[in-house]
Design a protein around this motif. Structure first.
Motif, PDB file in Angstrom:
ATOM      1  N   MET A   1      90.173 -11.860 222.309  1.00 12.42           N
ATOM      2  CA  MET A   1      90.656 -11.485 220.494  1.00 12.42           C
ATOM      3  C   MET A   1      90.279 -12.070 219.542  1.00 12.42           C
ATOM      4  O   MET A   1      90.738 -12.699 219.265  1.00 12.42           O
ATOM      5  N   LYS A   2      89.190 -12.174 218.686  1.00  9.79           N
ATOM      6  CA  LYS A   2      88.585 -12.537 217.755  1.00  9.79           C
ATOM      7  C   LYS A   2      88.737 -11.907 216.268  1.00  9.79           C
ATOM      8  O   LYS A   2      89.061 -10.459 215.760  1.00  9.79           O
ATOM      9  N   LEU A   3      89.585 -12.885 215.829  1.00 11.56           N
ATOM     10  CA  LEU A   3      89.972 -12.197 214.344  1.00 11.56           C
ATOM     11  C   LEU A   3      89.271 -13.004 213.030  1.00 11.56           C
ATOM     12  O   LEU A   3      89.297 -14.048 213.570  1.00 11.56           O
ATOM     13  N   LYS A   4      89.122 -12.401 212.394  1.00 10.43           N
ATOM     14  CA  LYS A   4      88.484 -13.262 210.962  1.00 10.43           C
ATOM     15  C   LYS A   4      89.611 -13.504 209.691  1.00 10.43           C
ATOM     16  O   LYS A   4      91.133 -14.039 210.666  1.00 10.43           O
ATOM     17  N   LYS A   5      89.483 -14.754 208.796  1.00 13.40           N
ATOM     18  CA  LYS A   5      89.917 -15.372 208.384  1.00 13.40           C
ATOM     19  C   LYS A   5      91.159 -14.756 207.836  1.00 13.40           C
ATOM     20  O   LYS A   5      90.749 -13.315 207.187  1.00 13.40           O
ATOM     21  N   GLY A  54      91.936 -19.890 214.009  1.00  4.71           N
ATOM     22  CA  GLY A  54      90.335 -19.346 214.874  1.00  4.71           C
ATOM     23  C   GLY A  54      91.029 -18.511 215.522  1.00  4.71           C
ATOM     24  O   GLY A  54      90.054 -17.208 216.564  1.00  4.71           O
ATOM     25  N   GLY A  55      92.255 -17.690 216.079  1.00  3.14           N
ATOM     26  CA  GLY A  55      92.681 -16.677 216.214  1.00  3.14           C
ATOM     27  C   GLY A  55      92.407 -15.349 217.293  1.00  3.14           C
ATOM     28  O   GLY A  55      91.957 -15.011 218.217  1.00  3.14           O
ATOM     29  N   SER A  56      93.327 -17.289 218.324  1.00  2.00           N
ATOM     30  CA  SER A  56      92.837 -16.758 219.470  1.00  2.00           C
ATOM     31  C   SER A  56      93.756 -16.457 220.193  1.00  2.00           C
ATOM     32  O   SER A  56      94.829 -16.767 220.433  1.00  2.00           O
ATOM     33  N   TYR A  57      93.968 -15.147 220.777  1.00  2.00           N
ATOM     34  CA  TYR A  57      95.206 -14.692 221.653  1.00  2.00           C
ATOM     35  C   TYR A  57      96.173 -15.675 222.292  1.00  2.00           C
ATOM     36  O   TYR A  57      95.558 -16.134 223.228  1.00  2.00           O
ATOM     37  N   ILE A  58      97.339 -15.363 222.542  1.00  2.00           N
ATOM     38  CA  ILE A  58      98.439 -15.863 222.902  1.00  2.00           C
ATOM     39  C   ILE A  58      98.483 -15.252 224.227  1.00  2.00           C
ATOM     40  O   ILE A  58      99.573 -14.882 225.190  1.00  2.00           O
ATOM     41  N   LYS A  59     100.148 -14.627 223.473  1.00  3.97           N
ATOM     42  CA  LYS A  59     100.998 -13.814 224.359  1.00  3.97           C
ATOM     43  C   LYS A  59     101.482 -12.240 223.325  1.00  3.97           C
ATOM     44  O   LYS A  59     100.647 -12.539 221.995  1.00  3.97           O
ATOM     45  N   THR A  89     105.494 -16.913 211.043  1.00  2.00           N
ATOM     46  CA  THR A  89     104.141 -16.930 210.959  1.00  2.00           C
ATOM     47  C   THR A  89     104.227 -18.579 210.376  1.00  2.00           C
ATOM     48  O   THR A  89     104.222 -18.473 209.448  1.00  2.00           O
ATOM     49  N   ASN A  90     103.414 -19.801 210.675  1.00  2.00           N
ATOM     50  CA  ASN A  90     103.055 -21.155 210.728  1.00  2.00           C
ATOM     51  C   ASN A  90     101.566 -21.237 210.461  1.00  2.00           C
ATOM     52  O   ASN A  90     100.671 -20.856 210.860  1.00  2.00           O
ATOM     53  N   GLY A  91     101.351 -22.566 210.377  1.00  2.00           N
ATOM     54  CA  GLY A  91      99.908 -23.222 209.966  1.00  2.00           C
ATOM     55  C   GLY A  91      99.353 -23.101 211.553  1.00  2.00           C
ATOM     56  O   GLY A  91      98.495 -23.468 211.891  1.00  2.00           O
ATOM     57  N   LYS A  92     100.637 -23.231 212.155  1.00  2.00           N
ATOM     58  CA  LYS A  92     100.085 -22.839 214.310  1.00  2.00           C
ATOM     59  C   LYS A  92      99.959 -21.351 214.802  1.00  2.00           C
ATOM     60  O   LYS A  92      98.886 -21.453 215.513  1.00  2.00           O
ATOM     61  N   TYR A  93     100.786 -20.538 214.315  1.00  2.00           N
ATOM     62  CA  TYR A  93     100.922 -19.308 214.842  1.00  2.00           C
ATOM     63  C   TYR A  93     100.915 -18.510 213.961  1.00  2.00           C
ATOM     64  O   TYR A  93     101.787 -18.764 212.797  1.00  2.00           O
ATOM     65  N   THR A  94     100.261 -17.145 214.335  1.00  2.00           N
ATOM     66  CA  THR A  94     100.482 -15.685 213.638  1.00  2.00           C
ATOM     67  C   THR A  94     100.847 -15.022 214.247  1.00  2.00           C
ATOM     68  O   THR A  94     100.281 -14.780 215.624  1.00  2.00           O
ATOM     69  N   TYR A  95     101.781 -13.773 214.382  1.00  2.00           N
ATOM     70  CA  TYR A  95     103.000 -13.415 215.029  1.00  2.00           C
ATOM     71  C   TYR A  95     102.303 -11.814 214.429  1.00  2.00           C
ATOM     72  O   TYR A  95     102.760 -11.339 212.754  1.00  2.00           O
TER      73      TYR A  95
END
Length: 269
Positions: A1-5, A54-59, A89-95
């Motif tokens: 899952m590729k996401l833009k800035k 980077g926007g890589s998918y986690i779960k 949402t924070n500097g490490k993960y985005t929901y």
């Protein structure tokens, strides 16, 4: 899952009547979504957890309707982001809520209680019977009748019954024979007379009204003092009740308006 800035989307706004909770892509408050707002989900939604860099998918997670979270609206790729509680949402993960950027029909602005008000109604003590106490009982709405025997040994012996119940409105009392019984023999009391029956088909119930789909069905009117709901069933404003008043499947319909039951003629069959 590729996401833009992530970038702030300036074209998604709310109507000038923010208090109304209606969100539309109009041309009014362009700055509204520059900050997060509390919302109440009106539908179940899927939330994707991705790395903020980077926007890589986690779960993924599922959030139930009725939940409250702070919500932000960002660009088309990172459309809806949560910023509170477990999904902060924070500097490490985005929901990210898995909804299109122009979809608005799955939440309401502000914190709301989506659970409708329930109203008191006579409800059975249990969904089953007990072995140590007599409980009110009625013939099940789908029963073809219940054979009763004076002697317990005759229940499974192929004997002619001493009595057969075929009325859905006759009030009985019932209980199981013992705590350790290994069959479906049930004791049924009519007046001062006690009988035995095979209840393997659940021909008797401790209630005479239950919900089928969105409607309560019963051989009693909702206004009858004998009407008894299945335990766990609730009455709300707008609840429909189908009253079967004879053996030819003739029904009358009622609706609860929050104060009383009103006859609805178009529901009559």
């Amino acid at each position: 899952m590729k996401l833009k800035k992530i970038t702030i989307l300036g074209t998604i706004i709310v109507s000038t009547a923010i208090g109304s909770s209606t969100i539309t892509p109009a041309h009014a408050l362009k700055s509204y979504w520059k900050s997060a707002h509390w919302v109440t989900f009106t539908k179940n939604v899927t939330v994707d957890k991705v790395k903020s860099s980077g926007g890589s998918y986690i779960k993924s997670y599922t959030i139930k309707a009725g939940s409250h979270y702070k919500l932000s609206h960002w660009d088309i790729n990172y459309s809806w982001a949560l910023q509170s509680g477990k999904f902060n949402t924070n500097g490490k993960y985005t929901y990210i809520v898995d909804k299109p950027w122009n979809s608005f029909n799955w939440f309401k602005m502000g914190i709301h209680n989506l659970t409708p008000k329930s109203y008191n109604f006579r409800t059975a003590k249990s969904t089953d019977f007990f072995y140590d106490s007599w409980e009110p009982a009625y013939l099940d709405q789908n029963s073809l009748g219940l054979d009763l025997f004076s002697n317990k040994k005759d229940v499974y012996g192929g004997y002619e019954p001493d009595k057969t119940i075929d009325s859905f409105t006759t009030k009985l009392y019932a209980k199981w024979v013992s705590k350790t019984q290994s069959n479906n023999t049930i004791m049924v009391k009519i007046g001062s007379n006690i009988y035995y029956a095979n209840d393997s088909k659940h021909d008797v119930r401790p209630y005479n009204a239950n919900r089928i789909g969105g409607t309560i069905t019963s051989h009693f009117k909702p206004t009858s003092k004998s009407a008894l709901l299945k335990r766990g069933t609730h009455i709300y404003k707008g609840t429909l009740w189908t009253y079967s008043y004879d053996n030819d499947n003739h029904d009358k319909g009622y609706e609860f308006n929050g104060h009383k039951w009103v006859h609805i003629s178009y529901l009559d069959v």
